[in-house]
Motif scaffolding. Structure first.
Motif, PDB file in Angstrom:
ATOM      1  N   TYR A  40       6.561   7.199 -21.033  1.00  0.00           N
ATOM      2  CA  TYR A  40       7.159   6.940 -19.725  1.00  0.00           C
ATOM      3  C   TYR A  40       6.074   6.550 -18.712  1.00  0.00           C
ATOM      4  N   SER A  41       4.977   7.293 -18.705  1.00  0.00           N
ATOM      5  CA  SER A  41       3.902   7.016 -17.735  1.00  0.00           C
ATOM      6  C   SER A  41       3.265   5.649 -17.968  1.00  0.00           C
ATOM      7  N   LYS A  44       5.317   3.133 -16.193  1.00  0.00           N
ATOM      8  CA  LYS A  44       5.036   3.190 -14.760  1.00  0.00           C
ATOM      9  C   LYS A  44       3.729   2.463 -14.437  1.00  0.00           C
ATOM     10  N   ASN A  51      11.200   1.915  -9.967  1.00  0.00           N
ATOM     11  CA  ASN A  51      11.340   3.307  -9.534  1.00  0.00           C
ATOM     12  C   ASN A  51      11.786   4.169 -10.717  1.00  0.00           C
ATOM     13  N   ASP A  52      11.591   5.466 -10.577  1.00  0.00           N
ATOM     14  CA  ASP A  52      11.883   6.395 -11.671  1.00  0.00           C
ATOM     15  C   ASP A  52      13.333   6.318 -12.124  1.00  0.00           C
ATOM     16  N   SER A  56      14.358   5.300 -15.907  1.00  0.00           N
ATOM     17  CA  SER A  56      15.069   6.308 -16.689  1.00  0.00           C
ATOM     18  C   SER A  56      16.441   5.798 -17.140  1.00  0.00           C
TER      19      SER A  56
END
Length: 124
Positions: A40-41, A44, A51-52, A56
């Protein structure tokens, strides 16, 4: 050649499939996964403007639709996202589309400038 009628079915399966991959974030995430599994990181880091919530939701939608799977990272409680064979096929096709868009982007920008400045010729 595909026709517009080919995009519609009574159950809406084709439209749902298109909706899954038809956003710029979806395409970007699938293309990012072409180089290998991502945590996930890492998404990013390579997509800093996402955005998260969007990341997601998109990853969840991809998992639900069979495009990605989560695999555990050995020696850790974390996981990474990996393209499935279906996701790989879709990402390759979207990569081809992205190459065309990249190549044509300057022409699109010029057309936008002409349109915004009122220099567009009438088609009538």
């Amino acid at each position: 050649m595909i026709s517009i009628e080919d995009l519609y079915d009574a159950e809406g399966c084709i439209r749902d499939a298109l909706d899954t991959v038809a956003s710029s974030w979806a395409i970007s995430i699938l293309i990012a996964l072409r180089s290998g599994p991502k945590r996930y990181s890492q998404f990013k880091a390579c997509l800093p403007d996402i955005n998260d919530r969007m990341l997601s939701q998109t990853l969840h939608r991809f998992g639900r639709n069979g495009l990605v799977t989560q695999q555990p990272i050995s020696g850790s409680s974390r996981h990474e996202y990996v393209l499935t064979p279906l996701g790989d096929e879709v990402s390759r096709a979207l990569g081809d589309l992205a190459e065309v868009i990249i190549r044509l982007a300057p022409q699109v920008a010029e057309a936008r400038e002409r349109y915004d400045s009122g220099q567009v010729e009438c088609l009538e």
